[in-house]
Design a protein around this motif. Structure first.
Motif, mmCIF file in Angstrom:
data_model
loop_
_atom_site.group_PDB
_atom_site.id
_atom_site.type_symbol
_atom_site.label_atom_id
_atom_site.label_comp_id
_atom_site.label_asym_id
_atom_site.label_seq_id
_atom_site.Cartn_x
_atom_site.Cartn_y
_atom_site.Cartn_z
ATOM 1 N N LYS A 29 -6.657 -3.103 -9.115
ATOM 2 C CA LYS A 29 -5.199 -3.181 -9.340
ATOM 3 C C LYS A 29 -4.437 -3.460 -8.056
ATOM 4 C CE LYS A 29 -4.872 -0.271 -13.478
ATOM 5 N NZ LYS A 29 -5.818 -1.181 -14.079
ATOM 6 N N LYS A 30 -5.046 -3.148 -6.915
ATOM 7 C CA LYS A 30 -4.344 -3.371 -5.640
ATOM 8 C C LYS A 30 -5.333 -3.903 -4.600
ATOM 9 C CE LYS A 30 -0.954 -1.265 -2.540
ATOM 10 N NZ LYS A 30 -0.081 -0.113 -2.299
ATOM 11 N N ALA A 31 -5.014 -5.061 -4.057
ATOM 12 C CA ALA A 31 -5.926 -5.702 -3.099
ATOM 13 C C ALA A 31 -5.505 -5.424 -1.664
ATOM 14 C CB ALA A 31 -5.929 -7.209 -3.338
ATOM 15 N N LEU A 32 -6.486 -5.144 -0.815
ATOM 16 C CA LEU A 32 -6.260 -5.197 0.629
ATOM 17 C C LEU A 32 -6.591 -6.618 1.054
ATOM 18 C CD1 LEU A 32 -5.771 -3.651 3.389
ATOM 19 C CD2 LEU A 32 -8.274 -3.695 3.607
ATOM 20 N N ILE A 33 -5.581 -7.367 1.500
ATOM 21 C CA ILE A 33 -5.817 -8.736 1.975
ATOM 22 C C ILE A 33 -6.096 -8.666 3.473
ATOM 23 C CG2 ILE A 33 -4.864 -11.049 2.215
ATOM 24 C CD1 ILE A 33 -3.101 -10.485 -0.228
#
Ligand SMILES: [Fe+2]
Length: 368
Positions: A29-33
């Protein structure tokens, strides 16, 4: 026993990120780019990834502090940031440094109670949170390898992470190469070439890895004129260069690298020589020691007339470097303790052989 294993789903087409971004939804649900400091913003890849995330309801946070040859300390800082932000998967964008870092960060997010020593501990679980990679250079092939090379400040050199970590998904789009400086294009193109040469002249080479090398060399040869300085790259060239790099990555994922890579690490650490140039420096020496049929095949398939031609193009594309004798001796000392690399050499290799390879460029400067 021969095994072919390449578990990364690769989507290779113009606008690959935007066209296939929905595939990332299942990873979290949440990406670390994860990126370097600026290139992902300049070449459009960061904007494409943000848009793909936004269109698919994936939240994202940016860690853009990956330096060249990332250190284990950077990996831990990124991991701690990801945990604080609640990121549950990693998207790495860039050349080898951000992509290698993304793999290590994904490992350390999964093993959130461990310190940086875990990166180099053998025999420990290597599971990670999901990883998506978007290459923007044409050398590392990290998008399809299980390798993450990190700088270990305490040891003053680069060491591969002990865990084998493949990405889940990779998006290939040659357009990101268009913004790369010529020096990056040339250095990374030679990195890809050396991956093919070292995986071919290697006891672990198989028909499968050599299949990747052959296809990659044919593709790579189409861009040789650019490295000779005869013309500017077209969009098709950029796609070819990125694909060749990926084929080379598959070859090293199967067979590994050997002496030139092993010798190059101290040049990069001690003299800040770019990776592709540093490896290229030792490649002619390695080819000179190899079986002549293999040498001729590898040189001619890539489009070189002979070893001198290879040396001349490397010099023109990547520039000259004067390496002090003590650095070369130090590189040999370091490599002499690297049994994994030495045991992959398919010809007799003693200290004298290593000396000839390490000092080859110094003793055979051409094109000057
Ligand atoms: Fe490399």
């Amino acid at each position: 026993m021969t095994m072919f294993y390449m578990p990364v789903k690769v989507y290779d087409e113009p606008e690959a990120v935007l066209k296939n971004g929905s595939l990332m939804k299942k990873y979290g649900k949440k990406a670390l780019i994860v990126t370097g400091r600026s290139s992902a913003k300049k070449n459009g890849s960061y904007d494409d990834v943000c848009r793909a995330c936004d269109e698919n309801g994936i939240a994202h946070v940016l860690f853009d502090q990956v330096e060249e040859n990332p250190s284990t300390d950077t990996i831990i800082r990124a991991r701690d940031f990801a945990l604080k932000e609640g990121a549950d998967f990693v998207i790495g964008i860039g050349g080898g440094s951000p992509m290698d870092a993304a793999k290590s960060i994904a490992l350390m997010i999964r093993h959130s109670d461990k310190g940086k020593e875990y990166l180099h501990q053998e025999g420990q679980p290597g599971d990670t949170v999901p990883i998506v990679l978007v290459p923007t250079t044409c050398g590392t092939g990290s998008e399809v390898t299980a390798v993450s090379v990190l700088t270990v400040p305490e040891k003053q050199t680069k060491i591969s992470m002990k865990h084998k970590v493949f990405a889940d998904l990779a998006f290939i789009d040659g357009k990101y190469l268009a913004a790369a400086p010529a020096s990056v294009l040339c250095n990374t193109a030679f990195d890809a070439l050396t991956h093919m040469y070292e995986s071919y002249i290697n006891v672990k080479a198989s028909d499968y890895s050599r299949m990747c090398v052959h296809s990659g060399l044919v593709m790579w040869s189409r861009s040789l004129d650019i490295l000779r300085g005869n013309r500017q790259p077209s969009a098709e060239d950029l796609t070819n260069m990125m694909r060749a790099s990926m084929m080379a990555g598959m070859a090293i994922a199967l067979a590994g690298t050997v002496l030139p890579h092993g010798l190059s690490y101290s040049l990069t650490y001690k003299m800040k020589v770019p990776h592709g140039k540093a490896v290229g420096y030792f490649t002619a020496g390695y080819l000179a020691e190899a079986d002549s049929k293999d040498r001729d095949y590898l040189l001619h398939t890539a489009g070189f007339r002979d070893l001198e031609d290879f040396q001349a193009v490397l010099l023109k594309a990547c520039g000259d470097v004067e390496v002090p004798d003590e650095i070369l001796e130090g590189a040999i000392d370091e490599l002499s303790a690297n049994t994994a690399k030495l045991s992959a050499v398919p010809f007799p290799c003693d200290r004298g052989t290593l000396e000839r390879i390490a000092f080859y460029t110094k003793n055979h400067k051409s094109g000057k």
